[in-house]
Design an enzyme around this catalytic site. Structure first.
Site, PDB file in Angstrom:
ATOM      1  N   ARG A  68     -74.295   1.948 -43.721  1.00 32.30           N
ATOM      2  CA  ARG A  68     -73.766   1.469 -44.998  1.00 32.30           C
ATOM      3  C   ARG A  68     -73.597   2.623 -45.985  1.00 32.30           C
ATOM      4  O   ARG A  68     -72.601   2.728 -46.695  1.00 32.30           O
ATOM      5  CB  ARG A  68     -74.717   0.409 -45.573  1.00 32.30           C
ATOM      6  CG  ARG A  68     -74.073  -0.365 -46.663  1.00 32.30           C
ATOM      7  CD  ARG A  68     -74.921  -1.518 -47.144  1.00 32.30           C
ATOM      8  NE  ARG A  68     -74.220  -2.135 -48.238  1.00 32.30           N
ATOM      9  CZ  ARG A  68     -73.765  -3.370 -48.255  1.00 32.30           C
ATOM     10  NH1 ARG A  68     -73.970  -4.162 -47.246  1.00 32.30           N
ATOM     11  NH2 ARG A  68     -73.102  -3.822 -49.295  1.00 32.30           N
ATOM     12  N   ARG A  94     -68.369  -6.665 -52.023  1.00 29.45           N
ATOM     13  CA  ARG A  94     -69.520  -5.852 -51.602  1.00 29.45           C
ATOM     14  C   ARG A  94     -70.303  -5.378 -52.813  1.00 29.45           C
ATOM     15  O   ARG A  94     -69.709  -4.921 -53.795  1.00 29.45           O
ATOM     16  CB  ARG A  94     -69.055  -4.598 -50.866  1.00 29.45           C
ATOM     17  CG  ARG A  94     -68.297  -4.877 -49.612  1.00 29.45           C
ATOM     18  CD  ARG A  94     -69.230  -5.065 -48.448  1.00 29.45           C
ATOM     19  NE  ARG A  94     -68.455  -5.414 -47.270  1.00 29.45           N
ATOM     20  CZ  ARG A  94     -68.908  -6.135 -46.274  1.00 29.45           C
ATOM     21  NH1 ARG A  94     -70.139  -6.611 -46.287  1.00 29.45           N
ATOM     22  NH2 ARG A  94     -68.153  -6.409 -45.236  1.00 29.45           N
ATOM     23  N   ASN A 110     -64.903  -4.889 -63.120  1.00 33.72           N
ATOM     24  CA  ASN A 110     -65.066  -5.944 -62.121  1.00 33.72           C
ATOM     25  C   ASN A 110     -64.616  -7.268 -62.724  1.00 33.72           C
ATOM     26  O   ASN A 110     -64.769  -7.500 -63.922  1.00 33.72           O
ATOM     27  CB  ASN A 110     -66.548  -6.040 -61.723  1.00 33.72           C
ATOM     28  CG  ASN A 110     -66.816  -7.098 -60.677  1.00 33.72           C
ATOM     29  OD1 ASN A 110     -66.122  -7.169 -59.656  1.00 33.72           O
ATOM     30  ND2 ASN A 110     -67.811  -7.935 -60.917  1.00 33.72           N
ATOM     31  N   HIS A 112     -65.232 -11.387 -62.438  1.00 31.84           N
ATOM     32  CA  HIS A 112     -66.223 -12.343 -61.905  1.00 31.84           C
ATOM     33  C   HIS A 112     -65.791 -13.749 -62.299  1.00 31.84           C
ATOM     34  O   HIS A 112     -65.483 -13.995 -63.480  1.00 31.84           O
ATOM     35  CB  HIS A 112     -67.607 -12.021 -62.460  1.00 31.84           C
ATOM     36  CG  HIS A 112     -68.679 -12.887 -61.886  1.00 31.84           C
ATOM     37  ND1 HIS A 112     -69.100 -12.781 -60.570  1.00 31.84           N
ATOM     38  CD2 HIS A 112     -69.409 -13.891 -62.422  1.00 31.84           C
ATOM     39  CE1 HIS A 112     -70.048 -13.672 -60.335  1.00 31.84           C
ATOM     40  NE2 HIS A 112     -70.250 -14.368 -61.441  1.00 31.84           N
ATOM     41  N   ASP A 164     -73.114  -7.681 -61.482  1.00 29.57           N
ATOM     42  CA  ASP A 164     -72.560  -8.650 -62.437  1.00 29.57           C
ATOM     43  C   ASP A 164     -73.193  -8.555 -63.816  1.00 29.57           C
ATOM     44  O   ASP A 164     -73.394  -9.555 -64.511  1.00 29.57           O
ATOM     45  CB  ASP A 164     -72.670 -10.093 -61.889  1.00 29.57           C
ATOM     46  CG  ASP A 164     -71.841 -10.281 -60.628  1.00 29.57           C
ATOM     47  OD1 ASP A 164     -70.847  -9.552 -60.458  1.00 29.57           O
ATOM     48  OD2 ASP A 164     -72.195 -11.135 -59.801  1.00 29.57           O
TER      49      ASP A 164
HETATM   50  C1  GAR Z   1     -61.441 -13.814 -58.115  1.00 32.67           C
HETATM   51  O1  GAR Z   1     -61.696 -15.122 -58.549  1.00 32.67           O
HETATM   52  C2  GAR Z   1     -62.541 -12.879 -58.579  1.00 32.67           C
HETATM   53  O2  GAR Z   1     -63.082 -13.206 -59.835  1.00 32.67           O
HETATM   54  C3  GAR Z   1     -63.566 -13.090 -57.508  1.00 32.67           C
HETATM   55  O3  GAR Z   1     -62.838 -13.147 -56.323  1.00 32.67           O
HETATM   56  C4  GAR Z   1     -61.561 -13.738 -56.598  1.00 32.67           C
HETATM   57  C5  GAR Z   1     -60.489 -12.879 -55.980  1.00 32.67           C
HETATM   58  O4  GAR Z   1     -59.304 -13.591 -55.892  1.00 32.67           O
HETATM   59  N1  GAR Z   1     -64.529 -12.033 -57.494  1.00 32.67           N
HETATM   60  C6  GAR Z   1     -65.806 -12.242 -57.149  1.00 32.67           C
HETATM   61  O5  GAR Z   1     -66.248 -13.320 -56.814  1.00 32.67           O
HETATM   62  C7  GAR Z   1     -66.674 -10.999 -57.213  1.00 32.67           C
HETATM   63  N2  GAR Z   1     -68.041 -11.361 -57.165  1.00 32.67           N
HETATM   64  P1  GAR Z   1     -58.005 -12.914 -55.258  1.00 32.67           P
HETATM   65  O6  GAR Z   1     -58.430 -12.254 -53.945  1.00 32.67           O
HETATM   66  O7  GAR Z   1     -57.052 -14.039 -55.040  1.00 32.67           O
HETATM   67  O8  GAR Z   1     -57.512 -11.903 -56.247  1.00 32.67           O
END
Ligand code: GAR
Length: 211
Positions: A68, A94, A110, A112, A164
């Protein structure tokens, strides 16, 4: 786009619809690379279709700490090779080590799919006086439904060593409807997230607030 464009590297693990919104816009910034950690990430196809350098770096042995660590080093080197002004985790699933975060922390954001405070608090007061639990981690949409919350939302924040947690750049509330499923709620959250990530990247490219 010119050589002087604000350079953005986007990290994806899944469908990449937020990446697509960024690719479709590119006002005042240029997506110079897409990095995926899963070969099945549909974001790979989106990057390639947009003629953007797209690199897939699967993490093959996630439980082997040495493997990793080596993988993270490669990811960091690939990102750095594109000399980004900004790294956007757009559905990047990740958790990265503090060593990795330290390399890009001043210029990494990021998304969330829940409301977050900028500190590590476990609950969050809303403007109307309600207090809701803070939902971090990979299943934020499912957890919001399971907890029976009336409202959730989405947050864009600067990345810090804590998962987060970090200064908030933008946040929007999304009500949870009685007949919501994980898929319907997540799609309504994403409908808010896509223009929001574009707006924040545009603003950062203009230097406000400084990345
Ligand atoms: C989004 O809702 C983003 O906030 C979330 O993944 C989705 C990606 O959507 N991120 C997380 O959960 C990070 N912990 P997409 O692939 O359709 O852009």
């Amino acid at each position: 786009m010119t050589d002087a464009a604000f350079r953005v590297v986007v990290l994806v693990s899944g469908s990449g619809s937020n990446l697509q919104a960024l690719l479709d816009d590119q006002t005042g910034y240029e997506v110079v690379a897409v990095v995926a950690d899963r070969s099945k990430a549909a974001g790979i196809e989106r990057g390639l279709r947009a003629n953007v350098a797209t690199v897939c770096l699967p993490l093959r042995h996630p439980k082997d700490s040495e493997a990793r660590h080596a993988w993270e080093e490669v990811v960091a080197r690939v990102i750095a090779a594109f000399a980004p002004d900004l790294v956007v985790m757009a559905g990047w699933m990740r958790v990265m080590s503090s060593r990795f975060v330290a390399q890009f922390a001043d210029r990494m954001i990021n998304q969330h799919p829940a409301l977050l405070p900028s500190d590590g608090a476990a609950t969050m007061p809303l403007s109307d006086g309600q207090v809701i639990p803070v939902i971090r981690g990979a299943h934020a949409v499912r957890d919001a439904l399971m907890l029976g919350l009336p409202v959730t939302g989405c947050t864009i924040h600067r990345v810090t060593e804590e998962v987060d947690v970090g200064p908030i750049l933008a946040q929007v509330r999304v009500p949870i409807l009685p007949d919501d499923t994980e898929a319907s709620l997540h799609e309504r959250i994403k409908q808010v997230e896509r223009p929001l990530i574009v707006q924040i990247v545009r603003e950062l490219a203009q230097g406000s607030p400084a990345p």
